[in-house]
Design an enzyme around this catalytic site. Structure first.
Site, PDB file in Angstrom:
ATOM      1  N   HIS A  49      18.858   6.120  -7.107  1.00  0.00           N
ATOM      2  CA  HIS A  49      18.594   7.693  -6.316  1.00  0.00           C
ATOM      3  C   HIS A  49      17.685   7.847  -5.124  1.00  0.00           C
ATOM      4  O   HIS A  49      17.096   8.704  -4.492  1.00  0.00           O
ATOM      5  CB  HIS A  49      18.257   8.533  -7.589  1.00  0.00           C
ATOM      6  CG  HIS A  49      19.111   8.606  -8.430  1.00  0.00           C
ATOM      7  ND1 HIS A  49      20.669   9.492  -8.913  1.00  0.00           N
ATOM      8  CD2 HIS A  49      20.047   7.185  -9.587  1.00  0.00           C
ATOM      9  CE1 HIS A  49      21.434   8.607  -9.420  1.00  0.00           C
ATOM     10  NE2 HIS A  49      20.999   7.648 -10.160  1.00  0.00           N
ATOM     11  N   GLU A  52       1.088 -13.244  -2.197  1.00  0.00           N
ATOM     12  CA  GLU A  52      -0.209 -14.033  -1.761  1.00  0.00           C
ATOM     13  C   GLU A  52       0.116 -15.300  -2.018  1.00  0.00           C
ATOM     14  O   GLU A  52      -0.155 -16.364  -0.954  1.00  0.00           O
ATOM     15  CB  GLU A  52      -1.269 -13.696  -2.735  1.00  0.00           C
ATOM     16  CG  GLU A  52      -2.295 -13.186  -2.019  1.00  0.00           C
ATOM     17  CD  GLU A  52      -3.847 -12.885  -3.267  1.00  0.00           C
ATOM     18  OE1 GLU A  52      -3.612 -11.627  -3.363  1.00  0.00           O
ATOM     19  OE2 GLU A  52      -3.632 -13.379  -4.272  1.00  0.00           O
ATOM     20  N   LYS A  66     -11.535  -7.418   4.285  1.00  0.00           N
ATOM     21  CA  LYS A  66     -12.832  -7.356   3.274  1.00  0.00           C
ATOM     22  C   LYS A  66     -14.175  -7.405   4.555  1.00  0.00           C
ATOM     23  O   LYS A  66     -15.195  -7.193   4.951  1.00  0.00           O
ATOM     24  CB  LYS A  66     -13.205  -8.476   1.953  1.00  0.00           C
ATOM     25  CG  LYS A  66     -12.184  -8.254   1.103  1.00  0.00           C
ATOM     26  CD  LYS A  66     -13.154  -9.515   0.144  1.00  0.00           C
ATOM     27  CE  LYS A  66     -11.735  -9.547  -0.597  1.00  0.00           C
ATOM     28  NZ  LYS A  66     -11.430 -10.682  -1.795  1.00  0.00           N
TER      29      LYS A  66
HETATM   30  O1  PA5 Z   1      -4.528 -14.223  -6.668  1.00  0.00           O
HETATM   31  C1  PA5 Z   1      -6.248 -13.919  -6.309  1.00  0.00           C
HETATM   32  O2  PA5 Z   1      -6.842 -14.809  -6.049  1.00  0.00           O
HETATM   33  C2  PA5 Z   1      -7.026 -12.747  -6.616  1.00  0.00           C
HETATM   34  O3  PA5 Z   1      -5.726 -11.964  -6.187  1.00  0.00           O
HETATM   35  C3  PA5 Z   1      -8.289 -12.234  -6.967  1.00  0.00           C
HETATM   36  O4  PA5 Z   1      -7.783 -12.322  -8.244  1.00  0.00           O
HETATM   37  C4  PA5 Z   1      -8.380 -10.823  -7.213  1.00  0.00           C
HETATM   38  O5  PA5 Z   1      -8.655 -10.544  -5.691  1.00  0.00           O
HETATM   39  C5  PA5 Z   1     -10.046 -10.534  -7.422  1.00  0.00           C
HETATM   40  O6  PA5 Z   1     -10.859 -11.271  -7.648  1.00  0.00           O
HETATM   41  P1  PA5 Z   1     -11.650 -11.897  -8.732  1.00  0.00           P
HETATM   42  O7  PA5 Z   1     -11.334 -12.014  -9.126  1.00  0.00           O
HETATM   43  O8  PA5 Z   1     -12.811 -13.182  -7.657  1.00  0.00           O
HETATM   44  O9  PA5 Z   1     -12.591 -10.440  -8.559  1.00  0.00           O
END
Ligand code: PA5
Length: 434
Positions: free
Chosen positions: A308, A287, A422
């Site tokens: 394996h 990310e 989303k």
């Molecule tokens: O790193 C990030 O920002 C995302 O992975 C969020 O942690 C994830 O989408 C969950 O978001 P939230 O904590 O707002 O529910």
């Protein structure tokens, strides 16, 4: 106390030129991070979490964990992505591998997870397990509006309130969310649940050392002070630009390898307890760096299991990969391979050896084979799998990621790409406004 050992000798020579050329860039990237002058600099709160987390917050987290441990046989952590993976990684690494098959003991609840998927069967089966049981919920969402945890929380809260009663349920629900905004904040304030704040300047994937990770880890009975102590020592070790700074060197080498055509980094472990640590690491690097058409693809394997299955590809497939191996020097328990009179399985030649001795030879043999096969190998050794070492590893990878992202020329602290699915999903589900 220095405990992590970073060994670059089996990787540097694959990208010697690029590595040399990136010396100044790696120093500049760490300086930019420290001075807070780079892209995403409003999300640098994680940088000093280990040294600046107030003692009082740690004590309050431990007290909440104690309350849940006293009153629950199961504690369900509801969250996804950065609000899930850190706690899961640490709890999985520190748990008995078969913990789930033992019945819960008084004051030792099982920590379970929900809201990290939208599996109907998963949720139905979880609710079935919790029928008539004493359970609590830690609901975690920074935005307070994420669909997956919202669905799981709605289902579990209904169940908890109808099993325990609405008043008693108040004591069994803890919300970790933004200080002011989001649906979860509104709900928690209205209902009077205990809450913890996710600091504004800490993004989800960098939040394991906030209450997001610390409370579920404490609930599972692990020592969060030791976790923070390991992270704090690593914070000190990686604070300043230096060729001795392991995070700077890791970031420098992975960028050098990337420039030399190694586009995939495989995080390798030889200890199955690290499986979810790899999942946490993949989110952190994926990310943070996968944007603007750039970024190393973070993958992971569990060895020797995956030797394996994926071993063939790694040994012989397209030469675009490098490995980062996390090696645990000493297992917690001792177990030797027994001698057998008939030796029909032909393994008497390793009888009396510790199982781990065989594992270590598998690791060495794999390193040699993969290096021969053109796969650079970065090795990180930790002395043992405990809170302190995990705290060190977490901070090492976090700061390594910040440095590496800046070296790559991206903003490592945003994630614009995750909104695309989303938007489509909301439109398909006819969410108002989409
Ligand atoms: O790193 C990030 O920002 C995302 O992975 C969020 O942690 C994830 O989408 C969950 O978001 P939230 O904590 O707002 O529910």
């Amino acid at each position: 106390m220095k405990t992590i050992e970073l060994d670059l000798q089996h990787a540097v020579y694959f990208a010697e030129k690029e590595y040399e050329a990136l010396k100044d860039t790696s120093v500049e990237a760490l300086t930019t991070l420290n001075e807070g002058t780079g892209a995403g600099n409003d999300f640098l709160g994680w940088l000093h979490l280990p040294s600046e987390t107030p003692e009082a917050l740690v004590e309050r987290i431990n007290a909440t964990a104690e309350r849940l441990r006293e009153n629950c046989d199961y504690v369900v952590c509801v969250g996804i992505g950065g609000s899930y993976l850190g706690a899961k990684a640490v709890n999985f690494a520190l748990a008995d591998s078969f913990a789930d098959f033992y019945a819960p003991k008084p004051k030792e609840p099982k920590v379970l997870y929900a809201g990290q998927n939208i599996g109907e069967d998963y949720l139905a089966e979880l609710k079935k397990l919790l029928e008539g049981k004493k359970f609590g919920i830690i609901v975690i969402s920074k935005s307070g509006t994420t669909t997956e945890p919202a669905i799981a929380f709605r289902l579990l809260r209904d169940q908890l309130e109808s099993q325990a009663g609405k008043e008693a349920a108040k004591n069994l629900i803890v919300a970790i969310t933004d200080e002011k905004k989001g649906a979860l904040r509104t709900m928690a304030d209205q209902e009077g649940w205990e809450t913890y704040v996710i600091p504004d300047n800490v993004g989800g994937r960098f939040s394991v050392l906030t209450p997001v990770g610390l409370l579920p880890i404490a609930c599972a009975g692990h020592d969060i002070k030791k976790l923070l102590a390991g992270a704090k020592d690593m914070e000190a070790e990686t604070a300043h630009p230096s060729p001795e700074n392991p995070a700077q060197e890791y970031a420098r080498l992975r960028n050098a390898l990337y420039q030399s055509g190694k586009k995939i980094e495989i995080l390798v472990n030889f200890d199955p307890k690290l499986q979810y640590f790899s999942e946490w690491w993949k989110q952190l690097y994926g990310e943070s760096e996968g944007k603007d058409g750039k970024g190393i693809f973070p993958a992971s394997v569990n060895f020797t299991t995956d030797l394996h299955s994926m071993g063939q590809w790694i040994q012989d497939g397209e030469r675009t990969i490098f490995e980062t191996v996390i090696s645990v020097k000493k297992p917690a328990l001792t177990h030797r391979i027994p001698m057998n009179a008939s030796d029909l399985d032909g393994i008497n030649y390793i009888a009396d050896k510790r199982v781990d001795e065989v594992n270590k030879m598998a690791e060495l043999g794999t390193l040699m084979a993969h290096e021969d096969g053109g796969v650079p190998n970065i090795r990180i050794e930790i002395p043992s799998l405990d809170e302190y070492s995990l705290g060190q590893l977490i901070y090492f990878f976090e700061i390594g990621c910040g440095i590496s992202g800046y070296m790559l020329g991206v903003n490592p602290f945003n994630q614009p790409g995750v909104e695309a699915y989303k938007k489509n999903m909301f439109k398909l589900l006819k969410k108002p406004g989409y």
